[in-house]
Design a protein around this motif. Structure first.
Motif, PDB file in Angstrom:
ATOM      1  N   MET A  39      49.254  44.500  27.363  1.00 13.99           N
ATOM      2  CA  MET A  39      48.617  43.776  28.391  1.00 13.99           C
ATOM      3  C   MET A  39      49.047  42.336  28.582  1.00 13.99           C
ATOM      4  SD  MET A  39      44.451  44.739  28.001  1.00 13.99           S
ATOM      5  CE  MET A  39      44.150  45.915  26.652  1.00 13.99           C
ATOM      6  N   ARG A  40      48.911  41.759  29.619  1.00  8.05           N
ATOM      7  CA  ARG A  40      49.347  40.374  30.035  1.00  8.05           C
ATOM      8  C   ARG A  40      48.776  39.922  31.010  1.00  8.05           C
ATOM      9  NH1 ARG A  40      52.464  40.543  34.507  1.00  8.05           N
ATOM     10  NH2 ARG A  40      52.934  42.905  35.282  1.00  8.05           N
ATOM     11  N   PRO A  41      48.356  38.842  31.074  1.00  5.03           N
ATOM     12  CA  PRO A  41      47.965  37.831  32.044  1.00  5.03           C
ATOM     13  C   PRO A  41      48.750  37.730  33.246  1.00  5.03           C
ATOM     14  CG  PRO A  41      47.880  36.577  30.251  1.00  5.03           C
ATOM     15  CD  PRO A  41      48.869  37.668  29.916  1.00  5.03           C
ATOM     16  N   VAL A  42      48.041  38.027  34.773  1.00  4.26           N
ATOM     17  CA  VAL A  42      48.772  38.125  35.880  1.00  4.26           C
ATOM     18  C   VAL A  42      48.369  37.331  36.853  1.00  4.26           C
ATOM     19  CG1 VAL A  42      49.325  40.670  35.338  1.00  4.26           C
ATOM     20  CG2 VAL A  42      47.288  40.025  36.495  1.00  4.26           C
ATOM     21  N   PRO A  43      49.036  37.020  37.755  1.00  9.92           N
ATOM     22  CA  PRO A  43      48.417  36.053  38.945  1.00  9.92           C
ATOM     23  C   PRO A  43      47.160  36.585  39.487  1.00  9.92           C
ATOM     24  CG  PRO A  43      50.619  36.166  39.270  1.00  9.92           C
ATOM     25  CD  PRO A  43      50.361  37.327  38.129  1.00  9.92           C
ATOM     26  N   ILE A  44      46.270  35.909  39.919  1.00  8.21           N
ATOM     27  CA  ILE A  44      44.994  36.457  40.412  1.00  8.21           C
ATOM     28  C   ILE A  44      45.312  36.082  42.059  1.00  8.21           C
ATOM     29  CG2 ILE A  44      42.534  35.661  40.907  1.00  8.21           C
ATOM     30  CD1 ILE A  44      42.754  34.348  37.907  1.00  8.21           C
ATOM     31  N   PRO A  45      45.045  37.304  42.818  1.00  9.13           N
ATOM     32  CA  PRO A  45      45.142  37.454  44.067  1.00  9.13           C
ATOM     33  C   PRO A  45      44.204  36.368  44.875  1.00  9.13           C
ATOM     34  CG  PRO A  45      45.004  39.570  43.151  1.00  9.13           C
ATOM     35  CD  PRO A  45      44.590  38.683  42.349  1.00  9.13           C
ATOM     36  N   ASP A  46      44.388  35.793  45.650  1.00 12.05           N
ATOM     37  CA  ASP A  46      43.581  34.836  46.714  1.00 12.05           C
ATOM     38  C   ASP A  46      42.191  35.683  46.850  1.00 12.05           C
ATOM     39  OD1 ASP A  46      45.507  32.888  46.445  1.00 12.05           O
ATOM     40  OD2 ASP A  46      46.231  33.316  48.633  1.00 12.05           O
ATOM     41  N   ASP A  47      42.145  36.692  47.299  1.00  7.72           N
ATOM     42  CA  ASP A  47      41.007  37.396  47.624  1.00  7.72           C
ATOM     43  C   ASP A  47      40.020  37.555  46.527  1.00  7.72           C
ATOM     44  OD1 ASP A  47      42.404  39.523  46.723  1.00  7.72           O
ATOM     45  OD2 ASP A  47      42.161  40.867  48.528  1.00  7.72           O
ATOM     46  N   ALA A  48      40.424  37.653  45.323  1.00  6.68           N
ATOM     47  CA  ALA A  48      39.755  37.986  43.981  1.00  6.68           C
ATOM     48  C   ALA A  48      39.125  36.499  43.658  1.00  6.68           C
ATOM     49  CB  ALA A  48      40.549  38.237  43.022  1.00  6.68           C
ATOM     50  N   VAL A  49      39.052  35.575  44.217  1.00  4.22           N
ATOM     51  CA  VAL A  49      38.620  34.303  43.933  1.00  4.22           C
ATOM     52  C   VAL A  49      37.466  34.102  44.559  1.00  4.22           C
ATOM     53  CG1 VAL A  49      38.686  31.798  43.971  1.00  4.22           C
ATOM     54  CG2 VAL A  49      40.966  32.967  43.865  1.00  4.22           C
ATOM     55  N   TRP A  50      36.144  34.019  43.938  1.00  7.41           N
ATOM     56  CA  TRP A  50      34.823  34.229  44.308  1.00  7.41           C
ATOM     57  C   TRP A  50      34.263  33.095  44.458  1.00  7.41           C
ATOM     58  CZ3 TRP A  50      36.400  36.207  39.619  1.00  7.41           C
ATOM     59  CH2 TRP A  50      36.193  35.530  38.236  1.00  7.41           C
ATOM     60  N   ASP A  51      33.274  32.863  45.339  1.00 11.57           N
ATOM     61  CA  ASP A  51      32.426  31.697  45.671  1.00 11.57           C
ATOM     62  C   ASP A  51      31.755  31.015  44.276  1.00 11.57           C
ATOM     63  OD1 ASP A  51      32.690  31.863  48.431  1.00 11.57           O
ATOM     64  OD2 ASP A  51      30.804  32.768  48.704  1.00 11.57           O
ATOM     65  N   GLY A  52      32.008  29.500  44.167  1.00  6.25           N
ATOM     66  CA  GLY A  52      31.770  29.149  43.063  1.00  6.25           C
ATOM     67  C   GLY A  52      32.949  28.796  41.824  1.00  6.25           C
ATOM     68  N   GLY A  53      34.033  29.613  42.083  1.00  8.11           N
ATOM     69  CA  GLY A  53      35.051  29.832  41.389  1.00  8.11           C
ATOM     70  C   GLY A  53      36.132  28.761  41.555  1.00  8.11           C
ATOM     71  N   VAL A  54      36.808  28.111  40.897  1.00  5.82           N
ATOM     72  CA  VAL A  54      38.067  27.187  41.169  1.00  5.82           C
ATOM     73  C   VAL A  54      39.311  27.750  40.340  1.00  5.82           C
ATOM     74  CG1 VAL A  54      38.780  24.852  41.249  1.00  5.82           C
ATOM     75  CG2 VAL A  54      36.486  25.363  41.398  1.00  5.82           C
TER      76      VAL A  54
END
Length: 94
Positions: free
Chosen positions: A1-16
């Motif tokens: 497993m490896r960390p991957v970039p987070i898609p823009d549409d996966a950022v939720w309200d209240g998250g930065v």
């Protein structure tokens, strides 16, 4: 497993969205890569860092054989949650 970039549409309200640098702050570190993260408030209002990880080839077969996951945290023991979620969802309250 490896960390991957987070898609823009996966950022939720209240998250930065933030980039977490490896120890020493060297974004070009040859052994430890920076990771994309969403920081929000978890259970009790405590800061929570959310990192998206992706299975690599062979990971699923290894998990099926052993049923084991190792989570390694640099800098000591911290409370954590490991959550399997559909692609567009974020981690549950942890």
């Amino acid at each position: 497993m490896r960390p991957v970039p987070i898609p823009d549409d996966a950022v939720w309200d209240g998250g930065v969205r933030r980039v977490i640098a490896p120890p020493g702050g060297d974004l070009t570190h040859p052994d430890i890569a920076p990771v994309d993260a969403i920081i929000d408030r978890g259970l009790g209002g405590v800061a929570r860092v959310n990192i998206l990880v992706q299975l690599e080839p062979g990971d699923l077969e290894t998990l099926q054989q052993t049923g084991h996951l190792w989570l390694s945290v640099l800098g000591g023991i911290h409370p954590f949650a490991l959550t399997a979620a559909p692609p567009a969802n974020h981690a549950e309250e942890a």
